[in-house]
Each structure stands twice: as structure tokens, then as C-alpha cells.
Design an enzyme around this catalytic site. Sequence first.
Site, PDB file in Angstrom:
ATOM      1  N   HIS A 123       0.871  -1.173   0.000  1.00 45.02           N
ATOM      2  CA  HIS A 123       0.000   0.000   0.000  1.00 45.02           C
ATOM      3  C   HIS A 123       0.910   1.227   0.000  1.00 45.02           C
ATOM      4  O   HIS A 123       2.010   1.185   0.549  1.00 45.02           O
ATOM      5  CB  HIS A 123      -0.834  -0.050   1.283  1.00 45.02           C
ATOM      6  CG  HIS A 123      -1.928   0.966   1.373  1.00 45.02           C
ATOM      7  ND1 HIS A 123      -1.701   2.265   1.742  1.00 45.02           N
ATOM      8  CD2 HIS A 123      -3.269   0.867   1.161  1.00 45.02           C
ATOM      9  CE1 HIS A 123      -2.844   2.927   1.756  1.00 45.02           C
ATOM     10  NE2 HIS A 123      -3.818   2.103   1.404  1.00 45.02           N
ATOM     11  N   ASP A 200       3.195  -4.540   8.018  1.00 45.72           N
ATOM     12  CA  ASP A 200       1.957  -3.772   7.867  1.00 45.72           C
ATOM     13  C   ASP A 200       0.812  -4.785   7.939  1.00 45.72           C
ATOM     14  O   ASP A 200       0.575  -5.532   6.987  1.00 45.72           O
ATOM     15  CB  ASP A 200       1.996  -3.040   6.519  1.00 45.72           C
ATOM     16  CG  ASP A 200       0.651  -2.434   6.144  1.00 45.72           C
ATOM     17  OD1 ASP A 200      -0.331  -2.629   6.881  1.00 45.72           O
ATOM     18  OD2 ASP A 200       0.588  -1.777   5.089  1.00 45.72           O
ATOM     19  N   GLN A 203      -4.352  -5.376   6.731  1.00 45.10           N
ATOM     20  CA  GLN A 203      -5.333  -6.300   6.131  1.00 45.10           C
ATOM     21  C   GLN A 203      -5.211  -7.710   6.711  1.00 45.10           C
ATOM     22  O   GLN A 203      -5.733  -8.659   6.124  1.00 45.10           O
ATOM     23  CB  GLN A 203      -5.128  -6.363   4.607  1.00 45.10           C
ATOM     24  CG  GLN A 203      -5.320  -5.034   3.896  1.00 45.10           C
ATOM     25  CD  GLN A 203      -6.775  -4.565   3.876  1.00 45.10           C
ATOM     26  OE1 GLN A 203      -7.700  -5.346   4.119  1.00 45.10           O
ATOM     27  NE2 GLN A 203      -6.984  -3.291   3.608  1.00 45.10           N
ATOM     28  N   LYS A 226     -10.430  -1.062  10.374  1.00 47.78           N
ATOM     29  CA  LYS A 226     -10.498  -2.204   9.469  1.00 47.78           C
ATOM     30  C   LYS A 226     -10.807  -3.500  10.229  1.00 47.78           C
ATOM     31  O   LYS A 226     -10.969  -4.549   9.641  1.00 47.78           O
ATOM     32  CB  LYS A 226      -9.188  -2.344   8.687  1.00 47.78           C
ATOM     33  CG  LYS A 226      -8.966  -1.194   7.686  1.00 47.78           C
ATOM     34  CD  LYS A 226      -7.711  -1.413   6.885  1.00 47.78           C
ATOM     35  CE  LYS A 226      -7.260  -0.180   6.127  1.00 47.78           C
ATOM     36  NZ  LYS A 226      -8.084   0.166   4.967  1.00 47.78           N
ATOM     37  N   CYS A 364      -4.646   2.388  -3.774  1.00 40.00           N
ATOM     38  CA  CYS A 364      -3.397   2.901  -3.174  1.00 40.00           C
ATOM     39  C   CYS A 364      -2.243   1.929  -3.385  1.00 40.00           C
ATOM     40  O   CYS A 364      -1.378   1.772  -2.510  1.00 40.00           O
ATOM     41  CB  CYS A 364      -3.560   3.190  -1.679  1.00 40.00           C
ATOM     42  SG  CYS A 364      -4.703   4.501  -1.330  1.00 40.00           S
TER      43      CYS A 364
END
Length: 406
Positions: A123, A200, A203, A226, A364
Site C-alpha cells: 500500500h 503492515d 489487512q 479495518k 493505493c
Amino acid sequence: MSYDINKIRQEFPILNRKVYGKPLVYFDNGATTQKPNSVISSINKVYKDINSNIHRGVHFLSAQSTDAYENARRVVKEFINAEHIHEIVFTSGTTASINLVAFSFGEKYISEGDEIIVSSMEHHSNIVPWQMLCERKNAKLKVIPFNEKGDLLIEEFKILLSEKTKLVAINHVSNTLGTINPVKEIINLAHKKNIPVLIDGAQAVQHITVNIQELDADFYAFSGHKIYGPTGIGVLYGKEKYLNTMPPYMGGGDMIKTVSFEKTTYNDLPFKFEAGTANYTGAIGLAEALNFVSSIGISNIRAHEKALLDYGTMKLSEIESLIIYGNSNNKTGAISFLLDNIHHSDVGMILDKMGVAVRTGNHCTQPVMDKFNITGTVRASFAMYNTKQEIDILFESLNKILEMFS
Ligand code: PLP
């Protein structure tokens, strides 16, 4: 435990909404998830019952909100199985967490000629902060490529790792391709050369089990919104040994021990990295969201979403002119696709009128688009409350769009 989808859906009031007179099919969960009643009422409760600024007050309400905030930190620690509670720093989200590390770790540990490795499926928020750091320090960004299926080329990663590498920053799950990256292997390879790794997890945490101690990640970032929590709250997990040696990112209240014009001393972890009034309402709501996820069980959620992914992939593949981008064998429930040669935003806008919310564009992740030589995709991303019937609606709607364009 059986997965009671109706009971779960009842907890999310927004799912009862109609859009354009049609039942809402919400497949934009990669962008943000909907909120269960318990999260909504916990935020309400903060403002109705205990609202007061944390840490600095001696009065009753301040003690209550401070306790609730610090309890939220404990819930996060347990959710990701971190070793120490002071390794949990509240931020405004994944982007803020990564920027914190890029600035603060970068100040301390990155010098001219050093290298930072990211992947080409990141991202933008796990690319741009590192580019900015490289510009400041005259360092270099190295990029791990991925193949047509959407799997990282680990052999290429091994070649990129060198004594110049000072940090690896990689996503756990790709928001566009859905690929679950082999982060454990990546961390092991980097650690063999004493290189720290930032993951990261924006997700990942809402879809798969994340056990920080087992992964041995040095930094792990995610966003509350999220994972069924509020917006404006996120987490940075950092290993004590790094957080202790890194300079503060922002200066202000709460992050200091003493201030004078001659010398200011900084607070202990994690407060050193939490300057200003923290988003205690958000943190309390996030804790409620994590408790909600835990009450259903992340492995049950994973099984449900995997079934949706398999069903969705099977159904969409029935449409001959539909191409799916991201076909890794190890995926979460996100399907990026293009329909015939119809522009992705046209597909998204017509689906919207049919009650189906998807995301369109580059998500993104412009380098992912460049790799496939496309400008964007349509992305349907699933959450714990989605159903196969909703996938059928998507399938029928796509067929109608095809008819419209034929
Ligand atoms: N990383 C990934 C993989 C994402 O999918 C996102 C958001 O979509 C982010 C980072 C940024 O998250 P936020 O906007 O909540 O900071």
C-alpha cells in the site's frame, strides 16, 4: 462452535440499511469494516458516562477513563500476544504507525548508503514514508517483486538482503491481491542477518491469527477501523529494545517526564510515543471490537471468509470475460477483477445502483497496477458478516452489466 451468521449480522445495524431501495451488499471491507453494536455503544458510553481527559487528572472520571484506556492497551497486547504491554503504542492508524517508525527508527538507525527493503505489492502508506526517509538520509529503497499469481519472489528477496539492509517493511496481507505473505519466513531470513522487520498488518489482523511472539516481528502496524473498530485509532507494536532506543516522533504533553528550557526528559514507554491527548474513546472502542472478534473466534472468521473466497472465486470465474488479479493459493477474502473491457469505475458505479458497494481504482497500490499494466480494478472484499447469497447478487449484477454493455 457453529458459525451463526444471522446472529452476527444482527449485531451490525448498518447491514439493515437499504441503498436505492435495495438491500445493502457491503463488499468494501478492505477499505473499512462496519461496526457492531458493542463498539457503537462503547463509544456512546464513554461520552455519556466516563468522559474525561486521561492520565493527567486526579478526579474520579479521569481515573475511570484512564483505566478504560489502559485496559484497552491490555486487550490489544493479548489480542496479538505481545510480550509487554508497554510495547503497544496507540496511534491514529496504520499510516501513522508506519510514519512513526520511518521517522523515529530512521532518525536513529538510517544513514547515507543504507538500504530499506519493501515489496512491490505494498500500500502507498508502506512505500511513501520510506521514500521520504530515503530522501532525508540519502538511503536507498529496494523492492521485492511478485509473480503473475501475486506471490512474492522470496529468492529475489534473499538476493536483496545485504549488510547494507537496515530494515525490511512488508505487508502481511496485500489489500489488492489478497495474498497472505510468508512473513514468518521473511522475518527469519532478515533476522539471520540481524535486520529488523516491520509488518503492515492493516489487512491481516481482522482475517487471520496474528501472534507477535511467534512471528517475532520487530514492528507491527494496524488500524482499528479495518477490524470493526472506530476510525482514528490504530496500533504500533514495537519491540522494547527498539522503542527504547528510538527518539520520540512528536513532542508535547504526556510524552515527557520533565520540561525546562535547559533540558527536557522523555516519558517511559509507551507514553514517549503518545504525545498530546490520546484518542481514548477510539482505543476503548477498539478494545470492544477486538473482544467482539475474539468472542466469535478469528479461526471461525477465517474459515467463513475462506468459504466466501472459494465460492466467490468459483462464481466469478464462470464469467468468461472476467479476469481476477491475485490468484495466490494463500489468500484472504479479497477478489480484484476487471469485467470484459468495461472501465472499473463504470462497473463500480453501476454495481452501486444495484445496492452492491465495492471499491474501484488502484487501491493505493499503483505499483501493483503497473505490474499488470492496468489502471485499476474492481475489488470485492469480504468480512465476517458477508454471505454466499450476497456473492450471488454480485454475480447476477455483473452479468446484468455485461448485458448492458453488449
Ligand atoms: N496498509 C494496507 C495494506 C492497507 O490496506 C491500508 C488501507 O487500506 C493501509 C496500510 C492504510 O491504513 P489507514 O488508512 O487506516 O492508515
